[in-house]
Write an enzyme that holds these catalytic residues in place. Sequence first.
Site, PDB file in Angstrom:
ATOM      1  N   SER A  37       0.835  -1.196   0.000  1.00  0.00           N
ATOM      2  CA  SER A  37       0.000   0.000   0.000  1.00  0.00           C
ATOM      3  C   SER A  37       0.879   1.260   0.000  1.00  0.00           C
ATOM      4  O   SER A  37       1.726   1.421  -0.870  1.00  0.00           O
ATOM      5  CB  SER A  37      -0.941  -0.042   1.205  1.00  0.00           C
ATOM      6  OG  SER A  37      -1.982   0.907   1.087  1.00  0.00           O
ATOM      7  N   ASP A 178      -6.397  -3.759  -1.639  1.00  0.00           N
ATOM      8  CA  ASP A 178      -5.196  -3.372  -0.900  1.00  0.00           C
ATOM      9  C   ASP A 178      -4.429  -4.595  -0.391  1.00  0.00           C
ATOM     10  O   ASP A 178      -5.007  -5.533   0.154  1.00  0.00           O
ATOM     11  CB  ASP A 178      -5.605  -2.495   0.285  1.00  0.00           C
ATOM     12  CG  ASP A 178      -4.431  -1.772   0.915  1.00  0.00           C
ATOM     13  OD1 ASP A 178      -3.595  -2.459   1.536  1.00  0.00           O
ATOM     14  OD2 ASP A 178      -4.358  -0.545   0.810  1.00  0.00           O
TER      15      ASP A 178
END
Length: 398
Positions: A37, A178
């Site tokens: 991320s 994610d």
Amino acid sequence: MLGLTLEGGGARGSYQIGAWKAFREIGIEFDGITGTSVGALNGALMVQDDYDLAYELWYNMEPYRILNVDDRIYEVLDDDRISSKELNIIYKQIVKVVKGIGLDSKPLQLLVNKCLKEAIIRNSHMDFGFVTVCLTDLKPLKLYKENVPIGKMGDYLLASSCLPIFRSKEYDGKKFLDGAFYNNLPVDMLYEKGYKEVIALRLNSQGIIKKNCFKELNLTFIKPYQDLGKILDFSRERARRNLQLGYYDTLKHFKNLKGKEYYILGDISDEKAFKFFMSLSNESIIMLGNLFNIPQYMSLTRALLEGIIPKLFNLLDLDEQSRYSDLFFAILEQMALRKKINPFHIYTIDMLVENIERYNSGDRTKPKKYKSEIFPNKKVLIKRSVDIILLNEPYIHI
């Protein structure tokens, strides 16, 4: 080979760039970087060696640079009091998310496209990898730079940063999630490349972290002792504070600095620390004894050793292995906090003591007479304890 792994954590990512500043000053260089991320996005800037760009991005961070969201949402979330009108603002935004529209992360995409230098990353001597989850195929992806299709580095980095609340996007005809939903701290990707020494930068974020049971791996963690804020708090004030925390926390680790709230160079023996507590005035001991409900029939020495000091150890969350020197540093930091001394500086013990005494000399207000409490609040007790010591001990004898 020395590797660096960067945890995901949204707006908390400025902490990692602060750490990078410290790495550069200390002279630590990495052979490979992995991340998830925001850790993947910061990692890309590190592989590009774009320190000035990374620091400027975070130092001047604003919410609009990441998300296309009504600015009122950020104002509301930062306010302790929420009116019915403000609740309606939040409700409308939530409805968009529930309907599948999601938060618009187009600004982040534009920012990545502007800052990413794919050719430099691919040609760098450094290893680089990151994690995402392919929703279409229902499987996690651990991507090294050599596995990413040419021209798609930015897309897959954005895929690694695709929180469920973001508006859904497709890359190469597939949807992603994610990487924190598979591994928010991909140390294993460096281990698989043969790394035996890795520094892992934590952000204390939510997300899955795989257990590391790697043989012959020297794994060092650097983590914040203080709150880094919410993962969507992209305010300039928060970003700048986290930059400083990352910088000083990293220096703390490598320079062996003491303290949790402050950064203190040097140490003190248990003997000297014990003398500090034994030098407390009768007034301090009596007031602290009253605060902690210590039986009045005890002598002052017994009250101090058997009642007050154990209470202070407990209040300051010091475990059974803690020493008098640990308690001394904890009390010293609390005194500095009460006097609002700037924490972002490396102090020697003498320097911090001098600052406390200087600030204390101008404020000798006697605290209120504290009443005993059946269920005392820990924070309040710490505050009152420190106020008592500051009142009665204008000079800190060490």
